[in-house]
Design a protein around this motif. Structure first.
Motif, PDB file in Angstrom:
ATOM      1  N   VAL A 176       0.866  -0.920   0.091  1.00 36.44           N
ATOM      2  CA  VAL A 176       0.054   0.253  -0.092  1.00 36.44           C
ATOM      3  C   VAL A 176       1.028   1.158  -0.131  1.00 36.44           C
ATOM      4  CG1 VAL A 176      -1.424   1.332   1.020  1.00 36.44           C
ATOM      5  CG2 VAL A 176      -1.913  -1.343   0.950  1.00 36.44           C
ATOM      6  N   PHE A 177       2.020   1.003   0.428  1.00 35.66           N
ATOM      7  CA  PHE A 177       2.816   2.232   0.757  1.00 35.66           C
ATOM      8  C   PHE A 177       2.940   2.985   0.014  1.00 35.66           C
ATOM      9  CE2 PHE A 177       7.343   3.393   0.318  1.00 35.66           C
ATOM     10  CZ  PHE A 177       7.293   4.302   1.692  1.00 35.66           C
ATOM     11  N   PHE A 178       3.887   1.796  -1.028  1.00 43.37           N
ATOM     12  CA  PHE A 178       4.268   1.813  -2.480  1.00 43.37           C
ATOM     13  C   PHE A 178       3.033   2.419  -3.800  1.00 43.37           C
ATOM     14  CE2 PHE A 178       8.459  -0.345  -0.486  1.00 43.37           C
ATOM     15  CZ  PHE A 178       9.262   0.539  -1.679  1.00 43.37           C
ATOM     16  N   ALA A 230       1.401  15.513  -2.790  1.00 47.26           N
ATOM     17  CA  ALA A 230       2.568  16.557  -1.814  1.00 47.26           C
ATOM     18  C   ALA A 230       3.576  15.729  -0.993  1.00 47.26           C
ATOM     19  CB  ALA A 230       1.992  17.714  -2.301  1.00 47.26           C
ATOM     20  N   PHE A 231       2.347  16.593  -0.240  1.00 41.84           N
ATOM     21  CA  PHE A 231       2.414  15.732   1.763  1.00 41.84           C
ATOM     22  C   PHE A 231       2.587  14.152   2.082  1.00 41.84           C
ATOM     23  CE2 PHE A 231       0.811  19.677   2.170  1.00 41.84           C
ATOM     24  CZ  PHE A 231       1.583  20.422   3.025  1.00 41.84           C
ATOM     25  N   TYR A 232       1.773  13.188   0.707  1.00 40.29           N
ATOM     26  CA  TYR A 232       2.806  11.943   1.316  1.00 40.29           C
ATOM     27  C   TYR A 232       4.022  11.362   0.094  1.00 40.29           C
ATOM     28  CZ  TYR A 232       2.579   6.850   0.255  1.00 40.29           C
ATOM     29  OH  TYR A 232       2.325   5.261   0.913  1.00 40.29           O
ATOM     30  N   ARG A 233       4.440  12.593  -0.507  1.00 39.15           N
ATOM     31  CA  ARG A 233       5.531  12.332  -1.499  1.00 39.15           C
ATOM     32  C   ARG A 233       7.309  12.874  -0.242  1.00 39.15           C
ATOM     33  NH1 ARG A 233       7.032  16.252  -3.847  1.00 39.15           N
ATOM     34  NH2 ARG A 233       5.162  17.174  -5.136  1.00 39.15           N
ATOM     35  N   ALA A 234       6.499  13.613   0.328  1.00 43.19           N
ATOM     36  CA  ALA A 234       7.650  14.820   1.658  1.00 43.19           C
ATOM     37  C   ALA A 234       7.815  13.420   2.530  1.00 43.19           C
ATOM     38  CB  ALA A 234       6.994  15.869   1.916  1.00 43.19           C
ATOM     39  N   GLY A 235       6.269  13.041   3.366  1.00 47.23           N
ATOM     40  CA  GLY A 235       6.889  12.032   4.585  1.00 47.23           C
ATOM     41  C   GLY A 235       7.582  10.712   4.033  1.00 47.23           C
ATOM     42  N   ALA A 236       7.553  10.242   2.256  1.00 45.34           N
ATOM     43  CA  ALA A 236       7.517   9.134   1.924  1.00 45.34           C
ATOM     44  C   ALA A 236       9.207   9.157   1.828  1.00 45.34           C
ATOM     45  CB  ALA A 236       6.845   9.136   0.960  1.00 45.34           C
ATOM     46  N   ALA A 269       0.997   5.805  -7.262  1.00 40.65           N
ATOM     47  CA  ALA A 269      -0.548   6.603  -7.516  1.00 40.65           C
ATOM     48  C   ALA A 269      -0.934   7.950  -7.610  1.00 40.65           C
ATOM     49  CB  ALA A 269      -1.182   5.311  -7.150  1.00 40.65           C
ATOM     50  N   LEU A 270      -0.616   7.985  -6.459  1.00 46.57           N
ATOM     51  CA  LEU A 270      -1.205   9.871  -6.364  1.00 46.57           C
ATOM     52  C   LEU A 270      -0.734  10.829  -7.279  1.00 46.57           C
ATOM     53  CD1 LEU A 270      -0.612   9.772  -2.492  1.00 46.57           C
ATOM     54  CD2 LEU A 270      -2.934   9.938  -4.083  1.00 46.57           C
ATOM     55  N   ILE A 291      -3.002  13.907   7.475  1.00 45.80           N
ATOM     56  CA  ILE A 291      -2.672  12.662   7.887  1.00 45.80           C
ATOM     57  C   ILE A 291      -1.507  11.886   6.499  1.00 45.80           C
ATOM     58  CG2 ILE A 291      -4.064  10.524   7.040  1.00 45.80           C
ATOM     59  CD1 ILE A 291      -6.694  12.467   8.310  1.00 45.80           C
ATOM     60  N   PHE A 292      -1.799  11.856   5.469  1.00 47.62           N
ATOM     61  CA  PHE A 292      -0.593  12.071   4.089  1.00 47.62           C
ATOM     62  C   PHE A 292       0.435  12.691   4.227  1.00 47.62           C
ATOM     63  CE2 PHE A 292      -4.879  11.296   1.681  1.00 47.62           C
ATOM     64  CZ  PHE A 292      -4.606  10.068   0.985  1.00 47.62           C
ATOM     65  N   MET A 293       0.876  13.274   5.385  1.00 48.25           N
ATOM     66  CA  MET A 293       2.466  13.643   5.536  1.00 48.25           C
ATOM     67  C   MET A 293       2.581  12.209   6.924  1.00 48.25           C
ATOM     68  SD  MET A 293       4.581  15.963   5.676  1.00 48.25           S
ATOM     69  CE  MET A 293       5.994  14.417   5.780  1.00 48.25           C
ATOM     70  N   PHE A 294       1.801  11.901   7.623  1.00 45.66           N
ATOM     71  CA  PHE A 294       2.145  11.051   8.514  1.00 45.66           C
ATOM     72  C   PHE A 294       1.878   9.569   8.099  1.00 45.66           C
ATOM     73  CE2 PHE A 294       1.758  14.761  11.701  1.00 45.66           C
ATOM     74  CZ  PHE A 294       2.490  13.936  12.577  1.00 45.66           C
TER      75      PHE A 294
END
Length: 400
Positions: free
Chosen positions: A208-210, A232-238, A215-216, A306-309
């Motif tokens: 799910v992480f990958f 944007a925030f998911y990418r930064a957190g990842a 996908a986003l 949420i998408f940062m963490f």
């Protein structure tokens, strides 16, 4: 928790313990690790030293907010998924509420005094990041090889300042660690840790992480809407290794470069985040509250938070069932060491651009920031006093 005699804890007990930390844990991510050890190893005896050390290694190894990942793991081990959620919410919500309020008030900081306050908070960022860089370089670059990796990483990022170069530098740091850092010790913890789910669930979480990471971007756009904010925030957190201050350049590239948030808003919010307890990644809620998505400040702040963490939590939960198989690997230890050295270079580049270039406008500003740095690095005072010093030193000349 399998493998030891310590009993599980109720969701209420976990929430109460982490809420106390969320209200009182000043000092940034490195200090938080000390607070957690005192609270859960010494005072409450929820973990022993070996188990705490293993969880700390996992959190440092993976991208994401190290202190929040550690808290998430403790909640997961002691209370299952509900315990992990309670740990996250209790530790994070106090700082989120304060930063969202600050974002709402930022539009009123337009007069001379308000501008001076914002500028003072930018000087706080200079002092705090310089202190963090000093501490990380001592701990993560103790020899010439790792210092060389850090210097090379900083040089590359200063010349090619993009999010793709940041990712490339992190990957190159890991490769350099494997090739050059032979002899780096791995973690040899004796007491096992285990969770209530197995490797199959762990594999699903990592998948799910990958899946979200790749996908986003396919559905996001340059316009500030909820989906592009989530991406944007998911990418930064990842992609952020080291957590804490290291997320600064990744977030700056995500929200300032695209002109969702102004440089002044970005740095003043980052400075304000030094004055409050809790995780530094709560800064994402402040940024989300300012991004004009049309969906409302609170909803956008919640999506950003949420998408940062989320990526860090997906990874750390996914890795836990596999930890015992990889924890003794010398190759993994060298990868971690190389990545950590590259992270020091990343933070060093960020200290110059955007922090120094945007915050220091003259010798007076440099003097204020140097005193703030001295308060942190020499006298070891709370960052709250550094905030008060930098803001007052910027405001008083305006009032006189």
């Amino acid at each position: 928790m399998a493998g030891n005699k310590v009993r599980r804890r109720s969701a209420r007990e976990i929430f109460t313990a982490f809420l106390r930390l969320g209200l009182t844990s000043f000092g940034g991510p490195i200090a938080h690790l000390g607070y957690f050890r005192t609270e859960f190893v010494e005072k409450r005896a929820w973990l022993d030293e070996q188990q705490f050390g293993q969880l700390l290694s996992i959190s440092q190894f993976l991208p994401g907010p190290a202190s929040s990942q550690l808290g998430f793991c403790i909640g997961l081990l002691k209370g299952g998924w509900l315990g992990a959620l309670c740990a996250f919410l209790a530790f994070t919500l106090p700082s989120v509420m304060l930063l969202v309020v600050f974002a709402g008030l930022s539009s009123f900081l337009s007069g001379p005094v308000g501008i001076a306050i914002v500028h003072g908070l930018k000087l706080v960022a200079c002092a705090v990041v310089a202190d963090a860089l000093l501490g990380m370089s001592r701990n993560l670059c103790p020899d010439a090889k790792r210092r060389t990796i850090a210097v090379a990483a900083a040089a590359l990022l200063l010349v090619f300042s993009t999010s793709y170069m940041q990712l490339l530098v992190i990957l190159l740091g890991g490769i350099a660690g494997v090739l050059a850092l032979s002899g780096t010790a791995s973690n040899n913890a004796a007491t096992p840790i285990s969770v209530s789910f197995g490797k199959r669930t762990g594999s699903v979480l990592i998948t799910v992480f990958f899946a979200l990471l790749f996908a986003l971007p396919l559905f996001a756009s340059a316009a500030p809407n909820l989906l592009s904010v989530a991406e944007a925030f998911y990418r930064a957190g990842a992609l952020v290794f080291g957590g804490g201050h290291v997320v600064l350049p990744l977030l700056e590239d995500s929200v300032v470069t695209q002109r969702w948030v102004s440089p002044d808003q970005f740095l003043s919010g980052y400075g304000a985040s030094q004055a409050i307890p809790g995780p530094m990644f709560a800064f994402s809620a402040y940024l989300g509250a300012l991004i004009p998505t049309g969906a409302g400040a609170l909803l956008t702040a919640a999506v950003a938070l949420i998408f940062m963490f989320l990526p860090g939590f997906l990874l750390v939960a996914g890795v836990l069932p596999f930890w015992s198989s990889v924890s003794h690997s010398p190759v993994a230890a060298r990868v971690i060491a190389g990545v950590n050295a590259a992270v020091v270079g990343l933070l060093g580049a960020a200290l110059y651009n955007p922090i120094f270039t945007s915050g220091i406008e003259g010798t007076q500003d440099l003097a204020i920031a140097l005193v703030g740095f001295g308060l942190l690095a020499v006298w070891r005072v709370s960052p709250l006093f550094v905030v008060l010093w930098c803001v007052l030193a910027s405001v008083v000349p305006v009032l006189i």
